[in-house]
Design an enzyme around this catalytic site. Structure first.
Site, short mmCIF file in Angstrom:
data_model
loop_
_atom_site.label_atom_id
_atom_site.label_comp_id
_atom_site.label_asym_id
_atom_site.label_seq_id
_atom_site.Cartn_x
_atom_site.Cartn_y
_atom_site.Cartn_z
N ARG A 140 0.30 -1.08 0.07
CA ARG A 140 0.14 0.07 -0.35
C ARG A 140 0.63 1.71 -0.06
O ARG A 140 0.79 1.73 -0.76
CB ARG A 140 -0.45 -0.20 1.20
CG ARG A 140 -1.99 -1.37 1.01
CD ARG A 140 -2.46 -0.84 2.82
NE ARG A 140 -1.84 -1.19 3.76
CZ ARG A 140 -1.34 -1.47 5.36
NH1 ARG A 140 -2.86 -0.91 5.48
NH2 ARG A 140 -0.77 -1.50 5.53
N ARG A 198 13.43 28.75 1.45
CA ARG A 198 13.09 29.25 2.05
C ARG A 198 14.13 29.15 3.62
O ARG A 198 14.31 28.57 3.93
CB ARG A 198 11.60 28.21 3.74
CG ARG A 198 10.54 28.36 2.31
CD ARG A 198 9.23 27.82 2.63
NE ARG A 198 8.08 27.36 1.51
CZ ARG A 198 7.30 28.32 1.17
NH1 ARG A 198 6.88 29.28 2.53
NH2 ARG A 198 6.36 27.33 0.94
N HIS A 245 15.33 31.49 9.27
CA HIS A 245 14.09 31.37 10.29
C HIS A 245 14.16 31.53 11.96
O HIS A 245 15.18 30.23 12.35
CB HIS A 245 12.96 30.86 9.58
CG HIS A 245 12.02 31.55 8.03
ND1 HIS A 245 11.75 30.62 7.37
CD2 HIS A 245 12.93 32.97 7.89
CE1 HIS A 245 11.26 31.51 6.24
NE2 HIS A 245 11.81 32.55 6.41
N LYS A 295 12.11 23.02 17.02
CA LYS A 295 11.29 22.77 15.80
C LYS A 295 12.02 21.11 15.57
O LYS A 295 13.34 20.70 15.79
CB LYS A 295 11.78 23.42 14.70
CG LYS A 295 11.85 24.58 14.59
CD LYS A 295 12.19 25.39 13.20
CE LYS A 295 11.14 26.52 13.24
NZ LYS A 295 12.00 27.09 11.98
N HIS A 347 16.75 28.75 11.02
CA HIS A 347 16.15 26.90 10.63
C HIS A 347 16.44 27.44 7.83
O HIS A 347 15.33 28.77 8.45
CB HIS A 347 15.39 26.29 10.70
CG HIS A 347 14.54 24.45 9.95
ND1 HIS A 347 14.09 25.55 8.97
CD2 HIS A 347 15.07 23.77 9.32
CE1 HIS A 347 13.19 23.83 8.73
NE2 HIS A 347 14.09 23.34 8.40
N TYR A 377 6.40 21.33 9.98
CA TYR A 377 7.14 21.79 11.19
C TYR A 377 6.75 22.00 12.55
O TYR A 377 5.00 22.47 12.16
CB TYR A 377 7.33 23.53 11.26
CG TYR A 377 7.88 23.79 9.51
CD1 TYR A 377 8.99 24.26 9.50
CD2 TYR A 377 6.88 24.07 8.39
CE1 TYR A 377 9.40 25.01 8.09
CE2 TYR A 377 6.76 24.48 7.22
CZ TYR A 377 8.63 24.75 7.31
OH TYR A 377 9.06 25.40 5.69
N ASP A 396 12.31 36.59 2.87
CA ASP A 396 13.84 36.49 2.93
C ASP A 396 14.99 36.80 2.25
O ASP A 396 15.69 36.63 2.72
CB ASP A 396 13.22 34.67 2.13
CG ASP A 396 12.83 34.17 3.49
OD1 ASP A 396 11.83 34.56 4.83
OD2 ASP A 396 12.37 32.57 2.77
#
Length: 185
Positions: free
Chosen positions: A24, A59, A62, A72, A119, A131, A165
């Site tokens: 599966r 990204r 941060h 995190k 991060h 996250y 950013d």
């Protein structure tokens, strides 16, 4: 249940859960309170997010500043990313050093980041990233470091970035409010 692998940054770990495969697909346990407690990892996550990023999206980098800093736990449920952590904790043996590792849905690996690490990630393919964070989002405490200023040899030098950013200050300009605590090892 899980394998915890140290990285070169104290308190930052790659975590490999047990992946169950059958016809599966796969089944993965991403969190277990007793395991995390036993290994001195955060167990009280206050919020959870996910992002969907196209290939070539970057990204980061941060973090939230004290008193709203957070730990995190990050992993992919689709695709793959190059995940990057930067140590911003003064007096840490790896202060201002970074690590990178590939996280992928196929491998089902995760990264655990203690408070005081910035991060970010680069999507190596279209990716969905989860996250878990130990504090509630506070816009006034949410900051970042310019991705291109951390000394990282990014495989894409022209990533897709948000305006936010792109506007972060460089690592050289940043005055860290974080302190290294020995229990974070």
């Amino acid at each position: 249940m899980f394998e915890r692998h140290k990285t070169s940054i104290p308190g930052c770990y790659q975590i490999q859960p047990n992946v169950r495969l059958d016809k599966r697909g796969q089944f993965v346990k991403t969190f277990h309170t007793e395991y995390f407690k036993k290994n001195k990892l955060e167990t009280n996550f206050k919020e959870q997010y996910y992002s969907i990023s196209k290939k070539g999206v970057l990204r980061g980098m941060h973090f939230q500043v004290p008193p709203f800093g957070h730990s995190k736990l990050v992993y992919c449920t689709a695709g793959a990313i190059l995940d990057v952590a930067l140590d911003l904790r003064k007096n840490s043996p790896t202060f201002l050093k970074h690590i990178s590792l590939k996280l992928s849905a196929d491998q089902a690996n995760m990264i655990y980041l203690p408070e005081g690490l910035a991060h970010g990630f680069l999507s190596l393919e279209d990716a969905t990233v989860i996250y878990n964070v130990s504090t509630v989002y506070k816009p006034e405490a949410d900051l970042g470091i310019l991705w291109s200023s951390i000394g990282m040899d990014w495989p894409d030098t022209q990533p897709k970035l948000s305006e936010r950013d792109e506007s972060f200050q460089s690592l050289e300009e940043f005055e860290s409010p974080f302190e290294f605590r020995s229990y974070q090892q």
